[in-house]
Design an enzyme around this catalytic site. Structure first.
Site, PDB file in Angstrom:
ATOM      1  N   THR A   1       0.960  -1.172  -0.098  1.00 53.66           N
ATOM      2  CA  THR A   1       0.203  -0.061   0.205  1.00 53.66           C
ATOM      3  C   THR A   1       0.731   1.087  -0.141  1.00 53.66           C
ATOM      4  O   THR A   1       1.772   1.583   0.990  1.00 53.66           O
ATOM      5  CB  THR A   1      -0.896  -0.024   1.175  1.00 53.66           C
ATOM      6  OG1 THR A   1      -1.705  -1.222   1.455  1.00 53.66           O
ATOM      7  CG2 THR A   1      -1.910   0.991   1.136  1.00 53.66           C
TER       8      THR A   1
ATOM      9  N   ASP B   1       4.698  -8.783   5.184  1.00 54.62           N
ATOM     10  CA  ASP B   1       5.481  -9.247   4.251  1.00 54.62           C
ATOM     11  C   ASP B   1       6.670  -8.636   3.859  1.00 54.62           C
ATOM     12  O   ASP B   1       6.613  -7.614   3.684  1.00 54.62           O
ATOM     13  CB  ASP B   1       4.554  -9.325   2.730  1.00 54.62           C
ATOM     14  CG  ASP B   1       5.106 -10.200   1.738  1.00 54.62           C
ATOM     15  OD1 ASP B   1       5.759 -11.320   1.947  1.00 54.62           O
ATOM     16  OD2 ASP B   1       4.957  -9.946   0.616  1.00 54.62           O
TER      17      ASP B   1
END
Length: 343
Positions: free
Chosen positions: A164, A286
């Site tokens: 994001t 991640d």
């Protein structure tokens, strides 16, 4: 409770989303608008925490709406994108103009509708609690930095992971980097087809040769390789040359492509000694473990700092793990890259 404004020209979409969120204790739909002009009237009154915005609308487009919204009422925006070339292109433009994230509209099947609802709910909850919309302070682009000019560097590979806010961050960084650096491999969380168009756009605008990675690609100096959506990207080395493998196995850290898969592939086979890995803005964790693996194996690492991250999730997790050698703001990262290459 997070206040959501739904902006979509399709009445069925507005009604279905309103109904689906009516029983959600964390999300309250404070209003709906059939176009951007209606939304412009509602936003000062309702002050939503998050806006879901259709990419394709009559009258004022989503891009034009963002150009008005960002300076006046900075609010996290999640684009609802169609799976067409036009829709994907518009979504990528929106991400680079201030939208925080996007969710692909369903293909008509019930399972894909549930996928969209789950993904949208997750992102609304994450973005709705942000204290400030940091994507609206993306640094101003300047001329490219001076390259290595024939200087020798121990770094033979640069690996970048982002989620994001990453489209803006990657666009800024690649605009600054010269074209004589080691090859750059990138994982940006994005679905298939969207990665193709994103790579094409970066190739046209950054002054660097950027392509969507293909299985068997041999890495070349100054080139950028973007992981294709829905495939894991791995780096291998043979006879002193780096090449790429694409594999389709289960999601790792909730993603495919996964930054952890890329970074872990580099941490093996002594590639880390010649690698600089960078973890940028993004939700979740991640890449954190993979960055730690590279650092532990002798690689150099950079993590984006909190102030410049749209979502300080992935780089924060890496920092907490002790995986970040150097933490830097987005505006400083291109210079830090050059400093590490020259050290």
């Amino acid at each position: 409770m997070i206040k959501l404004l739904i902006v979509d020209d399709q009445n069925v979409v507005r009604n279905v989303l309103s109904e689906m969120f009516s029983n959600n204790k964390d999300i309250h739909v404070v209003g709906t608008a059939s176009n951007a002009l209606e939304a412009k009237i509602l936003i000062p009154q309702l002050r939503p925490d998050v806006i879901s915005l259709d990419v394709d609308m009559p009258g004022m487009t989503g891009i034009e709406f963002l150009d008005w919204l960002i300076p006046n009422f900075p609010t996290p925006v999640i684009m609802l994108s169609t799976y067409t070339v036009t829709g994907a292109n518009a979504t990528i433009q929106a991400l680079q103009r201030g939208a925080m994230d996007f969710v692909r509209k369903p293909d008509g099947t019930e399972s894909d509708f549930l996928r969209m609802l789950e993904e949208l709910t997750f992102k609304i909850k994450k973005l709705g609690i942000l204290t400030k919309p940091k994507q609206y302070v993306t640094p101003t682009l300047t001329n490219k930095l001076t390259g290595l000019k024939g200087k020798q560097t121990n770094i033979k590979l640069i690996a970048i992971g982002a989620s994001t806010g990453g489209t803006q961050a990657l666009d800024f960084i690649l605009h600054q980097l010269p074209n004589d650096l080691p090859p750059i491999v990138v994982v940006q969380h994005m679905p298939e087809h969207f990665t193709t168009l994103f790579a094409q756009r970066l190739n046209q605008t950054t002054g660097l040769p950027v392509k969507e990675a293909a299985h068997g690609d041999i890495l070349e100096t100054g080139h950028v390789y973007l992981a294709p959506g829905d495939q894991h990207l791995l780096v291998r080395r043979l006879a002193g040359r780096y090449y790429l493998e694409l594999e389709v196995f289960d999601k790792v850290s909730g993603h495919r492509p996964s930054v952890d898969v890329l970074f872990n592939s580099i941490s093996q086979g002594k590639m880390s000694n010649n690698c600089l890995a960078i973890l940028l803005t993004g939700m979740g964790r991640d890449g954190a473990a993979g960055l730690k693996a590279i650092k532990d194996a002798g690689g150099r690492t950079i993590g984006q700092d909190e102030d410049s991250s749209v979502v300080y999730g992935m780089p924060k997790e890496a920092f907490v793990l002790g995986a970040v050698e150097k933490q830097a703001g987005l505006s400083s990262i291109p210079n830090v890259i050059l400093q590490i290459l020259e050290s």
